[in-house]
Design a protein around this motif. Sequence first.
Motif, PDB file in Angstrom:
ATOM      1  N   PRO A  89      16.789  78.750  -6.982  1.00 46.07           N
ATOM      2  CA  PRO A  89      17.682  78.537  -8.135  1.00 46.07           C
ATOM      3  C   PRO A  89      17.346  77.254  -8.900  1.00 46.07           C
ATOM      4  N   VAL A  90      16.904  76.220  -8.180  1.00 46.64           N
ATOM      5  CA  VAL A  90      16.531  74.963  -8.840  1.00 46.64           C
ATOM      6  C   VAL A  90      15.313  75.199  -9.730  1.00 46.64           C
ATOM      7  N   GLY A 134      16.241  77.168 -12.813  1.00 49.60           N
ATOM      8  CA  GLY A 134      16.873  76.295 -13.804  1.00 49.60           C
ATOM      9  C   GLY A 134      15.840  75.441 -14.520  1.00 49.60           C
ATOM     10  N   PHE A 147      21.149  76.076  -9.820  1.00 50.92           N
ATOM     11  CA  PHE A 147      20.546  76.435 -11.107  1.00 50.92           C
ATOM     12  C   PHE A 147      20.744  75.292 -12.100  1.00 50.92           C
ATOM     13  N   VAL A 169      21.435  72.206 -11.384  1.00 52.22           N
ATOM     14  CA  VAL A 169      20.696  71.016 -10.919  1.00 52.22           C
ATOM     15  C   VAL A 169      19.263  71.070 -11.452  1.00 52.22           C
ATOM     16  N   GLY A 170      18.657  72.264 -11.357  1.00 56.80           N
ATOM     17  CA  GLY A 170      17.287  72.425 -11.840  1.00 56.80           C
ATOM     18  C   GLY A 170      17.200  72.370 -13.361  1.00 56.80           C
ATOM     19  N   ALA A 171      18.168  73.009 -14.020  1.00 56.18           N
ATOM     20  CA  ALA A 171      18.140  73.075 -15.483  1.00 56.18           C
ATOM     21  C   ALA A 171      18.359  71.696 -16.100  1.00 56.18           C
ATOM     22  N   LEU A 172      19.311  70.965 -15.539  1.00 55.90           N
ATOM     23  CA  LEU A 172      19.596  69.656 -16.089  1.00 55.90           C
ATOM     24  C   LEU A 172      18.538  68.652 -15.630  1.00 55.90           C
ATOM     25  N   ASP A 173      18.297  68.619 -14.307  1.00 55.42           N
ATOM     26  CA  ASP A 173      17.211  67.793 -13.738  1.00 55.42           C
ATOM     27  C   ASP A 173      17.131  66.434 -14.419  1.00 55.42           C
ATOM     28  N   MET A 174      18.213  65.732 -14.372  1.00 53.61           N
ATOM     29  CA  MET A 174      18.298  64.486 -15.146  1.00 53.61           C
ATOM     30  C   MET A 174      17.257  63.457 -14.724  1.00 53.61           C
ATOM     31  N   GLN A 175      17.022  63.373 -13.418  1.00 54.79           N
ATOM     32  CA  GLN A 175      16.017  62.401 -12.962  1.00 54.79           C
ATOM     33  C   GLN A 175      14.643  62.739 -13.528  1.00 54.79           C
ATOM     34  N   GLY A 176      14.325  64.029 -13.456  1.00 53.07           N
ATOM     35  CA  GLY A 176      13.027  64.485 -13.966  1.00 53.07           C
ATOM     36  C   GLY A 176      12.904  64.262 -15.459  1.00 53.07           C
ATOM     37  N   LYS A 177      13.972  64.576 -16.177  1.00 45.82           N
ATOM     38  CA  LYS A 177      13.940  64.425 -17.631  1.00 45.82           C
ATOM     39  C   LYS A 177      13.915  62.957 -18.033  1.00 45.82           C
ATOM     40  N   ALA A 178      14.513  62.124 -17.193  1.00 46.43           N
ATOM     41  CA  ALA A 178      14.571  60.700 -17.538  1.00 46.43           C
ATOM     42  C   ALA A 178      13.250  59.986 -17.260  1.00 46.43           C
ATOM     43  N   GLY A 183      10.181  61.867 -15.965  1.00 50.98           N
ATOM     44  CA  GLY A 183       9.039  62.758 -15.736  1.00 50.98           C
ATOM     45  C   GLY A 183       7.776  62.401 -16.492  1.00 50.98           C
TER      46      GLY A 183
END
Lengths: 534, 92
Positions: free
Chosen positions: A54-55, A58, B11, B13-22, B24
Amino acid sequence: MNSLLLILIASVVFLVAYVTYGAYLAKKWGIDPSRKTPAHTMNDGVDYMPAKAPVLLGHHFSSIAGAGPIVGPIGAAIFGWVPVFLWILIGSVFFGGVHDMGALFSSVRHDGKSLGEVIGVTIGKNGKKLFAIFAWLTLLLVIAAFTNIVANTFVAVPEAATASVLFIAVAIVFGIFVYRQGVSLAIGSIIGVALLILSIYLGTLFPLQLGKTAWMIILLGYIFVASVTPVWILLQPRDYLNSFLLYAMLIGGFVGVIFMRPAIQLAPVTSFTVGKSTLFPMLFVTVACGAISGFHSLVGSGTTAKQVDNEKDIRLVGYGSMLIEGILATLAIITASYIGADKFKELLGQGGPVNVFSSGIGDFMTSFGLPFATGKSFVALAISAFALTSLDTATRLARFIFQEFFDVSGEGQPSPLTNRYVSTCITVVLGGGLAFKGWKAIWPLFGSANQLLAALALLALGVWLKQSGREHKMATIPMIFMFAVTLVALIQLMFANLGNILLLFFSVALFILAIVLILQAKAAFSKTASISKK
Amino acid sequence: MKEILENIRLFFVGALDMQGKAHGHIENEASDTMDQFMLLCFGDLLGIDLPTTYYALELLPYLGEDLVKWNMRMSDKKSIWEEKAGKLDIDP
């Protein structure tokens, strides 16, 4: 008819397709849950590392969601909402979903290598070169189309223009404080989001009204500067702050539709011929990203394939994410069809598809108390922000392709064409020159190029499946349809653009490349050498 | 039901992925720059004749831990623009 019914129909169709056709694809392709994926066999803790399904879904969906599935369906609504909706459904299920899942699967089975490597193995070096050329042309068309679309949006919604300019300043300040001064991400985010809200408010007070040509030049200058500066200054903070805007917009939009339950007013089907466009093939190349998009294979084989934990996740991540994108495209068609034909033409003429979308979502959000002007400005800012970041990344990537193509290292002096500023300048000038032709003229070209990129990915997939003794028709039949659609579209566009050198050049170049691709496909399928089943 | 809600949470967590987006893009650039630095220091190990390798040996205690994985990453590099395409998340 109520628009919620469209979302319900799309959801049910996609769920059934996922359970039936998705499972069929997984079975026929031999997806093996007991087999170790590259995320495990090549785990390096950086690129190759497993992520929960799911991660990963997303993350992959977040990567493939963009302005494309919004602009395309709205642009194609001139044919009526039924053909567009049908193509979103059929395209996502039988074309885009297969393409995305297949690209991901073939990449996983080739040690997480990028699509270009899979193409190199299955089709050969010419295939790889074609891939690079298609990608570069498509990126130029992305630059052209989105620059024009954003300029139109800024003219139609000057509040969003002010907010966008302030957003750039907010992003730079965020970058300096978080990445250089070491302010914590949480505090930086709170301040960043607060400043974004302030930007939207200031935008409504001080709308920035400039002419379209002025905006185009400013945007092209911005793209040049943004794509050569280090990532921490603009790209990273923008990308991060964008995600707040995007998800607030999507949540606001969906909640607004559910509260408002607008009725569909646009004609279900208008005519086969509208202006100079015919339903076949223009519908299929206009709704590109919402049904099938070659870019998804770049994303899928780029990072996602390296993070697949188990092969059984490939159906969920590859096929599932395309179906979710279909829901986004459905939301876009709703914003075009809940208003009557006259209002639709007026909004489209004033400010392009983003104007239609932002008006629609702004209207939907009034159902829970947000003023229309604020909502419209916010949505226009969100889409423009997304488009501007796509423009930055597209320019960077086009520059990398250009540099790699002209790299003659080891043979004396490096070519000036590989210089960062020269290659960016060429990219921006070509893309910018095309941008002045108008998004209506460019979008079908962009759609054609995107479909051809997808056709190339489907070709690589089809050849690999055939060579390894698997069922391949589910890839090759969509590939043939893509060829048919794009060849007819490019012939129409060549004749339509006879008076315009730049557009004619792109139409002819894409047509010739499409023929070369078809010949490659014929050669690849005729090869008798087989690769043992992997 | 709990599993469905947990999957929906993952889902997002993956879509937002704030750490990754901040971080990456910066992490990718930093990682690429470090790999290029290692190439300058230990290019000899990849078969590139570089005089710097002899002098860079004294850096081995600091860089040696990542040497094997670096070698794998460099051998795997085929097309820079495609790797960038995946990392830049280009999708219009």
